[in-house]
Design an enzyme around this catalytic site. Structure first.
Site, PDB file in Angstrom:
ATOM      1  N   GLY A  97       0.817  -1.212   0.000  1.00 48.34           N
ATOM      2  CA  GLY A  97       0.000   0.000   0.000  1.00 48.34           C
ATOM      3  C   GLY A  97       0.851   1.262   0.000  1.00 48.34           C
ATOM      4  O   GLY A  97       1.942   1.280   0.562  1.00 48.34           O
ATOM      5  N   ARG A 158       1.070  -5.502  -5.089  1.00 50.12           N
ATOM      6  CA  ARG A 158       1.234  -6.427  -3.968  1.00 50.12           C
ATOM      7  C   ARG A 158       1.706  -7.812  -4.393  1.00 50.12           C
ATOM      8  O   ARG A 158       1.494  -8.781  -3.673  1.00 50.12           O
ATOM      9  CB  ARG A 158      -0.098  -6.563  -3.221  1.00 50.12           C
ATOM     10  CG  ARG A 158      -0.522  -5.348  -2.440  1.00 50.12           C
ATOM     11  CD  ARG A 158      -1.650  -5.670  -1.492  1.00 50.12           C
ATOM     12  NE  ARG A 158      -2.106  -4.477  -0.806  1.00 50.12           N
ATOM     13  CZ  ARG A 158      -1.499  -3.965   0.263  1.00 50.12           C
ATOM     14  NH1 ARG A 158      -0.423  -4.539   0.763  1.00 50.12           N
ATOM     15  NH2 ARG A 158      -1.980  -2.867   0.825  1.00 50.12           N
ATOM     16  N   ASP A 189       5.576  -7.682   4.913  1.00 49.35           N
ATOM     17  CA  ASP A 189       5.604  -8.739   3.893  1.00 49.35           C
ATOM     18  C   ASP A 189       6.647  -8.442   2.818  1.00 49.35           C
ATOM     19  O   ASP A 189       7.353  -9.331   2.360  1.00 49.35           O
ATOM     20  CB  ASP A 189       4.223  -8.878   3.234  1.00 49.35           C
ATOM     21  CG  ASP A 189       3.206  -9.536   4.175  1.00 49.35           C
ATOM     22  OD1 ASP A 189       3.633 -10.323   5.043  1.00 49.35           O
ATOM     23  OD2 ASP A 189       2.001  -9.254   4.044  1.00 49.35           O
ATOM     24  N   LYS A 219       8.265   0.804   5.254  1.00 51.93           N
ATOM     25  CA  LYS A 219       7.122   1.652   4.925  1.00 51.93           C
ATOM     26  C   LYS A 219       5.833   0.978   5.362  1.00 51.93           C
ATOM     27  O   LYS A 219       5.727  -0.239   5.287  1.00 51.93           O
ATOM     28  CB  LYS A 219       7.130   1.854   3.409  1.00 51.93           C
ATOM     29  CG  LYS A 219       5.892   2.329   2.782  1.00 51.93           C
ATOM     30  CD  LYS A 219       5.027   1.381   1.952  1.00 51.93           C
ATOM     31  CE  LYS A 219       4.673   0.032   2.339  1.00 51.93           C
ATOM     32  NZ  LYS A 219       3.572  -0.594   1.592  1.00 51.93           N
ATOM     33  N   THR A 220       4.893   1.638   5.878  1.00 53.37           N
ATOM     34  CA  THR A 220       3.486   1.256   5.994  1.00 53.37           C
ATOM     35  C   THR A 220       2.795   2.213   6.955  1.00 53.37           C
ATOM     36  O   THR A 220       3.322   2.498   8.047  1.00 53.37           O
ATOM     37  CB  THR A 220       3.224  -0.196   6.445  1.00 53.37           C
ATOM     38  OG1 THR A 220       1.819  -0.335   6.680  1.00 53.37           O
ATOM     39  CG2 THR A 220       3.967  -0.621   7.696  1.00 53.37           C
ATOM     40  N   ASP A 222       0.420   1.509   8.621  1.00 50.53           N
ATOM     41  CA  ASP A 222      -0.088   0.739   9.758  1.00 50.53           C
ATOM     42  C   ASP A 222       0.796   0.868  11.000  1.00 50.53           C
ATOM     43  O   ASP A 222       0.347   0.584  12.105  1.00 50.53           O
ATOM     44  CB  ASP A 222      -0.201  -0.744   9.389  1.00 50.53           C
ATOM     45  CG  ASP A 222      -1.153  -0.976   8.223  1.00 50.53           C
ATOM     46  OD1 ASP A 222      -1.787  -0.008   7.777  1.00 50.53           O
ATOM     47  OD2 ASP A 222      -1.259  -2.122   7.763  1.00 50.53           O
TER      48      ASP A 222
HETATM   49  P1  FBP Z   1       0.866  -2.008   3.579  1.00 50.25           P
HETATM   50  O1  FBP Z   1       1.034  -2.833   4.802  1.00 50.25           O
HETATM   51  O2  FBP Z   1       1.231  -2.707   2.328  1.00 50.25           O
HETATM   52  O3  FBP Z   1       1.584  -0.688   3.702  1.00 50.25           O
HETATM   53  O4  FBP Z   1      -0.676  -1.658   3.410  1.00 50.25           O
HETATM   54  C1  FBP Z   1      -1.351  -0.932   4.350  1.00 50.25           C
HETATM   55  C2  FBP Z   1      -2.819  -0.807   4.082  1.00 50.25           C
HETATM   56  O5  FBP Z   1      -3.112   0.543   3.863  1.00 50.25           O
HETATM   57  C3  FBP Z   1      -3.633  -1.397   5.214  1.00 50.25           C
HETATM   58  O6  FBP Z   1      -3.824  -0.482   6.241  1.00 50.25           O
HETATM   59  C4  FBP Z   1      -4.894  -1.819   4.523  1.00 50.25           C
HETATM   60  O7  FBP Z   1      -5.518  -2.891   5.189  1.00 50.25           O
HETATM   61  C5  FBP Z   1      -4.413  -2.260   3.195  1.00 50.25           C
HETATM   62  O8  FBP Z   1      -3.248  -1.516   2.925  1.00 50.25           O
HETATM   63  C6  FBP Z   1      -5.396  -2.049   2.092  1.00 50.25           C
HETATM   64  O9  FBP Z   1      -4.882  -2.626   0.947  1.00 50.25           O
HETATM   65  P2  FBP Z   1      -5.321  -2.321  -0.531  1.00 50.25           P
HETATM   66  O10 FBP Z   1      -4.623  -1.068  -0.953  1.00 50.25           O
HETATM   67  O11 FBP Z   1      -4.789  -3.489  -1.304  1.00 50.25           O
HETATM   68  O12 FBP Z   1      -6.799  -2.188  -0.553  1.00 50.25           O
END
Ligand code: FBP
Length: 589
Positions: A97, A158, A189, A219-220, A222
């Site tokens: 993300g 992803r 991941d 990065k994230t 979260d």
């Molecule tokens: P990352 O861990 O890859 O940074 O993603 C974070 C996130 O924003 C989460 O908070 C959320 O659950 C997910 O991506 C949503 O994913 P997508 O963009 O595939 O809908």
């Protein structure tokens, strides 16, 4: 003098007044990178800090080359008068993300590589690495993305590089495009993938028998990629939580004004509740759930609903028919009975993938129920359709349930309404649901994220020029100028069951019940439920009094005595003199 329509046309394509001003903001640089003209690479040496997980013996068998080279030691900067490294071709990609600050990581990498080396962008994400989609990144291209949010410069995806064919393809592309190193900017991941790729490409990746280096950048939004003492936070967390805090602050203001609504707000942050905890500390709502606490106390769904319903009733009896409930995105996976259901569902879905995908929607539930234990089958049948449908949807390529699509906030509203009626039918309960997620991921980086990411980029590229592989870049000492270090990825790997099989993962850092941030929250939340104590942090500030504020959870958990970060400042004595790195204005001209 141009006309207003002409001025407006000039603001298209990321040239709003705001974005143009952002590009001119100074980029602070940690002391070790400083030189009179522009940031310089640093060399690294092993420290006496060794990282290991309980699965170290299994990790050692699968990652012998990486571990032999690193000894799992954390690297720290060391003085060196070695001549500058030239001629390297480095590929960089975003993975997972989006998160604010990614473009500044790329800018930092480019700055360290300088004219003697080549930086290639991979589009988009790991998929581009497999396809071999590279382009050369120039200073001019970076200049227009500096201090802007999102990952649009390179795009992201992803894809998990997992099959033999995919690994072979990456190797072939490295040979074809003469790539010496890959920098992966991603979450837990993606950094796990970086560790696996580093081992795979450690040697014999190029015709001369040498290897291709792989470096990760944390990065994230979260905030669940943290390593106590070595990685304070992943980038993007500060920007996202400040955007959500502004929105929650506005809603709190509305509740107190219109005096008739409860707002249930689900906040992004796939598993861990760091985002919710940070937003709660920023805004002080009546209720904020923390998934990790739910799991620790083994709270059932009905006891969570009961807890919220009692808060609603208690406030109503004080003539407060309003409030805000913050719900972490991943809550549902932490409620013990639902957690066991999801674990069994993941296994059943993984082992019956083909048969399941051929079934019509209406037949899927019965098919799955027949394969589940009777307890889980009963639980699944008791949940509303809008939850069941999402529990049965495809997992992402890393095996994660797409929790952002599960309307937990609506489930809570429906159940709380019932419980409140049962406690006292005369109490009014009008609720609104919200999901704040994608709104927060791509905003322009806060000053914290802008500075942090630029220095992460300087660190990652320095590691490449120092010949390192299998490390993740980090910057510590955020209230003392900033200190770049490198974390051995193999020191973070553990075994986890994903999609019906054991896999190496970097385990997500969850909110700890005894962390200073959680303890502070727990000591204040009673008052926030009893009466309105909320505060509105306002929009994130790039200039002005709140511009230098770091996340509250990070400040508390690192025992800082101030909310102010000082990345790029050697200490309070010379603060103000050193922030501007003159050479960087070249990017932003
Ligand atoms: P990352 O861990 O890859 O940074 O993603 C974070 C996130 O924003 C989460 O908070 C959320 O659950 C997910 O991506 C949503 O994913 P997508 O963009 O595939 O809908």
């Amino acid at each position: 003098m141009s006309t207003l329509p002409e001025q407006l046309r000039e603001m298209e394509s990321h040239h709003s007044i705001f974005e143009s001003a952002l590009r001119r903001l100074p980029l602070p640089v940690c002391t070790v990178f400083r030189s009179p003209d522009q940031p310089v690479p640093v060399r690294f040496a092993a420290s006496d800090k060794i990282l290991r997980t309980p699965d170290n013996a299994i990790v050692a068998r699968s990652f012998p080359l990486s571990i032999e080279a690193s000894g799992n030691a954390v690297l720290v900067p060391t003085p060196s008068d070695a001549p500058p490294v030239k001629g390297k071709r480095v590929a960089v990609l975003f993975s997972g993300g989006p998160a604010a600050g990614g473009h500044n990581v790329v800018a930092g990498i480019r700055r360290i590589l300088g004219d003697g080396n080549t930086l290639l962008g991979v589009t988009p994400g790991p998929k581009g690495l497999i396809k071999g989609a590279f382009f050369e990144i120039t200073d001019d291209a970076i200049a227009s993305y500096l201090n802007t949010g999102g990952f649009d410069f390179l795009g992201t995806d992803r894809t998990k590089i997992k099959t033999d064919a995919q690994f072979r393809k990456v190797k072939e592309n490295c040979v074809e495009y003469g790539i010496d190193a890959i920098i992966i900017i991603g979450g837990d991941d993606s950094n796990t993938n970086a560790a696996i790729l580093a081992e795979y490409l450690f040697k014999d990746a190029k015709p001369d028998g040498s290897g291709v280096q792989v470096i990760g950048v944390p990065k994230t939004i979260d905030g669940d990629l943290q390593v106590k003492g070595f990685l304070p936070i992943s980038f993007g967390f500060d920007t996202a939580t400040k955007i959500y805090s502004e929105m929650v602050g506005n809603i709190l203001q509305d509740t107190r004004s219109s005096l008739k609504y409860w707002h249930f707000i689900k906040l992004m942050g796939r598993s861990a509740s760091h985002v919710t905890l940070e937003v709660a500390l920023q805004t002080k709502p009546a209720v904020a759930l923390v998934s990790e606490e739910v799991a620790e106390k083994k709270q059932s769904l009905s006891s969570i609903v009961d807890q919220i319903a009692r808060a609603v009733v208690a406030r109503a009896r004080k003539a407060m028919n309003h409030g805000v409930v913050l719900v972490p995105e991943g809550l549902i996976e932490f409620i013990p009975e639902i957690h066991y259901l999801i674990v069994e569902l993941n296994d059943v879905l993984a082992h019956n993938e083909k048969e399941f995908s051929r079934l019509h929607d209406s037949a899927r539930l019965i098919f799955i129920q027949n394969k589940l234990s009777s307890e889980n089958a009963r639980l699944l049948a008791s949940l509303p359709d809008y939850i069941v449908n999402q529990l049965l949807t495809d997992r992402d390529s890393h095996g994660n349930l797409q929790v952002s699509l599960i309307p937990t906030e609506q489930l809570l509203i429906d159940m709380v309404a019932r419980y409140v009626r049962e406690i006292d039918a005369g109490i009014p309960f009008a609720a609104q649901s919200h999901f704040f997620g994608y709104e927060g991921r791509c905003g322009a980086p806060t000053r914290f994220d802008a500075a942090y990411t630029y220095n992460l980029g300087l660190t990652a590229a320095s590691l490449v020029l120092d010949g390192r592989t299998g490390y993740m870049a980090s910057v510590t000492n955020l209230t003392d100028g900033g200190h770049p270090i490198a974390i051995p990825l193999t020191g973070l790997l553990q075994i986890e069951r994903r999609q019906g099989q054991d896999e190496f993962v970097i385990r997500k850092a969850l909110v700890e019940m005894n962390s200073p941030a959680m303890r502070y929250f727990a000591s204040r939340r009673g008052d926030w439920a009893d009466d309105d104590h909320f505060s509105s942090p306002g929009p994130r500030q790039m200039w002005g009094p709140a511009a230098r504020q770091q996340p509250i959870t990070v400040a508390l958990n690192s025992n800082s005595d101030s909310l102010e970060f000082t990345i790029g400042e050697a200490g309070t004595e010379d603060r103000g003199q050193r922030t501007e790195d003159r050479a960087l204005t070249a990017f932003a001209s």
